[in-house]
Design a protein around this motif. Structure first.
Motif, short mmCIF file in Angstrom:
data_model
loop_
_atom_site.label_atom_id
_atom_site.label_comp_id
_atom_site.label_asym_id
_atom_site.label_seq_id
_atom_site.Cartn_x
_atom_site.Cartn_y
_atom_site.Cartn_z
N ASP A 84 -13.28 25.32 19.61
CA ASP A 84 -12.77 25.95 20.83
C ASP A 84 -12.71 25.03 22.04
O ASP A 84 -11.89 25.26 22.95
CB ASP A 84 -13.63 27.17 21.17
CG ASP A 84 -13.31 28.36 20.30
OD1 ASP A 84 -12.14 28.44 19.84
OD2 ASP A 84 -14.19 29.20 20.07
N SER A 87 -9.35 23.83 23.17
CA SER A 87 -8.35 24.87 23.37
C SER A 87 -7.25 24.46 24.34
O SER A 87 -6.05 24.58 24.04
CB SER A 87 -9.04 26.14 23.88
OG SER A 87 -8.09 27.15 24.09
N ARG A 91 -3.35 24.00 23.49
CA ARG A 91 -2.36 24.86 24.14
C ARG A 91 -1.25 24.01 24.74
O ARG A 91 -0.06 24.35 24.64
CB ARG A 91 -3.03 25.71 25.22
CG ARG A 91 -2.03 26.57 25.97
CD ARG A 91 -2.68 27.78 26.60
NE ARG A 91 -3.60 27.45 27.68
CZ ARG A 91 -3.23 27.30 28.95
NH1 ARG A 91 -1.97 27.40 29.29
NH2 ARG A 91 -4.12 27.03 29.86
N LEU A 94 1.23 23.07 22.19
CA LEU A 94 2.10 24.19 21.84
C LEU A 94 3.11 24.46 22.94
O LEU A 94 4.28 24.73 22.68
CB LEU A 94 1.28 25.44 21.54
CG LEU A 94 0.30 25.35 20.37
CD1 LEU A 94 -0.25 26.73 20.05
CD2 LEU A 94 0.95 24.73 19.14
N LYS B 118 0.86 32.56 20.33
CA LYS B 118 -0.33 31.74 20.16
C LYS B 118 -0.83 31.18 21.49
O LYS B 118 -2.03 31.06 21.71
CB LYS B 118 -0.04 30.59 19.19
CG LYS B 118 0.08 31.06 17.73
CD LYS B 118 0.46 29.94 16.80
CE LYS B 118 -0.65 28.98 16.54
NZ LYS B 118 -1.78 29.58 15.79
N ILE B 119 0.10 30.87 22.34
CA ILE B 119 -0.28 30.34 23.65
C ILE B 119 -1.06 31.41 24.42
O ILE B 119 -2.08 31.12 25.05
CB ILE B 119 0.98 29.89 24.42
CG1 ILE B 119 1.50 28.58 23.81
CG2 ILE B 119 0.66 29.70 25.91
CD1 ILE B 119 2.92 28.23 24.22
N TYR B 122 -4.49 31.48 23.14
CA TYR B 122 -5.31 30.38 23.66
C TYR B 122 -5.80 30.69 25.06
O TYR B 122 -6.94 30.40 25.41
CB TYR B 122 -4.51 29.07 23.67
CG TYR B 122 -4.61 28.33 22.35
CD1 TYR B 122 -5.82 27.80 21.93
CD2 TYR B 122 -3.50 28.17 21.54
CE1 TYR B 122 -5.92 27.13 20.72
CE2 TYR B 122 -3.59 27.50 20.33
CZ TYR B 122 -4.81 26.99 19.92
OH TYR B 122 -4.91 26.32 18.73
N LYS B 123 -4.94 31.31 25.84
CA LYS B 123 -5.35 31.65 27.19
C LYS B 123 -6.52 32.61 27.17
O LYS B 123 -7.46 32.49 27.96
CB LYS B 123 -4.16 32.25 27.97
CG LYS B 123 -3.19 31.17 28.43
CD LYS B 123 -1.99 31.76 29.16
CE LYS B 123 -1.03 30.66 29.60
NZ LYS B 123 0.31 31.17 29.94
N ILE B 125 -8.75 32.85 24.80
CA ILE B 125 -9.92 32.07 24.37
C ILE B 125 -10.49 31.31 25.55
O ILE B 125 -11.70 31.32 25.80
CB ILE B 125 -9.52 31.10 23.24
CG1 ILE B 125 -9.21 31.89 21.97
CG2 ILE B 125 -10.63 30.10 22.99
CD1 ILE B 125 -8.58 31.04 20.87
N GLU B 126 -9.61 30.67 26.29
CA GLU B 126 -10.06 29.88 27.44
C GLU B 126 -10.75 30.79 28.46
O GLU B 126 -11.75 30.40 29.06
CB GLU B 126 -8.87 29.15 28.07
CG GLU B 126 -8.39 28.00 27.20
CD GLU B 126 -6.93 27.65 27.44
OE1 GLU B 126 -6.43 27.93 28.55
OE2 GLU B 126 -6.28 27.11 26.51
N ILE B 129 -14.22 31.52 27.29
CA ILE B 129 -15.08 30.36 27.49
C ILE B 129 -15.52 30.30 28.95
O ILE B 129 -16.68 30.11 29.26
CB ILE B 129 -14.35 29.06 27.10
CG1 ILE B 129 -14.13 29.01 25.59
CG2 ILE B 129 -15.13 27.85 27.56
CD1 ILE B 129 -13.25 27.88 25.12
N MET B 135 -17.95 34.72 21.90
CA MET B 135 -17.02 33.77 21.27
C MET B 135 -16.63 34.21 19.87
O MET B 135 -15.83 33.55 19.22
CB MET B 135 -17.69 32.39 21.19
CG MET B 135 -18.21 31.90 22.52
SD MET B 135 -16.86 31.39 23.59
CE MET B 135 -16.43 29.87 22.76
#
Lengths: 149, 149
Positions: A84, A87, A91, A94, B118-119, B122-123, B125-126, B129, B135
DNA sequence: CCTTGACTTTGAGTGCGCTCAAAGATGTAC
DNA sequence: GTACATCTTTGAGCGCACTCAAAGTCAAGG
């Protein structure tokens, strides 16, 4: 546990190749260049692919099909291994690729429109030939974006 | 006439390269593989490109940029030399290529949508974090077309 | 006159992404 | 037991589309 007697489960390389629209050659190639982690093996040493492998391979296929270079896919795969913390970087990759795709779409759409135009022109020419009409006039039909045509 | 004293008119190879988004190397290459007819020369032997050359080169560029193979472009160029009688065959080439382009567009659009998805992931996930949230959960975000994700 | 720079030719080299050849192991069917 | 299919490995080969290196010509500028 339970998995110990399941080590032969999973897709064969042929199965997986068909599922992902690649060849077995390509799957091995992807593995050796690090695009996919060493795949699990059956007792006889043959590869056995998991559902997770399939999902990842589909993704790789999708990126390749849209002209992401192997190099960039490798970079992405490496980051993915790191978890992670990567990330943001992933990103970015992508997002950049998405931008590249958008550009490609525009180019393709323009070419598509141009072809439609030229095809119509050819039909006119063919018509004139058929009726034995005048073959002159009409500037070079191959001049793409040229005025009128 | 008049043209006899104009033989040095027209674009240099550099000019043409810039105009068409190719290199001078590529222009010479296209000429030697027959994609473009032997280009006119200035008195000193240097190539001089005409407006017609430019239009044709633009077209070639457009086809290449949309992944038409050189082979097919050669075939088209040959037919073009033969005149109107080859109209049908040439049209077929263009129609086939247009179909190929349409297919590419669809693939690209799908990939574009997948990346957007997917982007966004990722956002998320970020975000997790950043706020030090949980998590766990959320199946592998790299599973492309996998359900949910 | 000499340098500079843009051109010329021919043939070789490059990078990418597979793709295959060769030799060998293993498991199933007859 | 033996044929056959399917897999394994390693390293080499291939097709495409440029891309460049080398050696040479030519015209203009200082």
């Amino acid at each position: 546990m339970y998995g110990d007697c399941m080590q032969d489960a999973g897709y064969t390389i042929q199965d997986m190749a068909e599922r992902c629209g690649m060849t077995a050659h390509t799957l091995r190639y992807y593995e050796r260049v690090g695009l996919i982690q060493p795949v699990g093996r059956a007792r006889n040493g043959h590869r056995r692919y998991s559902e997770a492998d399939e999902a990842w391979l589909h993704f790789l296929h999708c990126m390749r099909a849209t002209n992401m270079p192997i190099r960039e896919m490798q970079r992405y795969a490496e980051l993915r291994e790191l978890g992670d913390a990567t990330s943001l970087e992933r990103r970015k990759i992508l997002e950049d690729h998405r931008t590249a795709i958008a550009t490609q779409i525009v180019e393709l759409q323009q070419a598509h429109a141009l072809l439609t135009h030229k095809i119509a022109n050819y039909k006119k020419i063919e018509q004139r030939i058929r009726i034995g009409g005048p073959m002159i006039a009409e500037p070079e039909p191959d001049c793409s974006l040229a005025p009128a045509s």
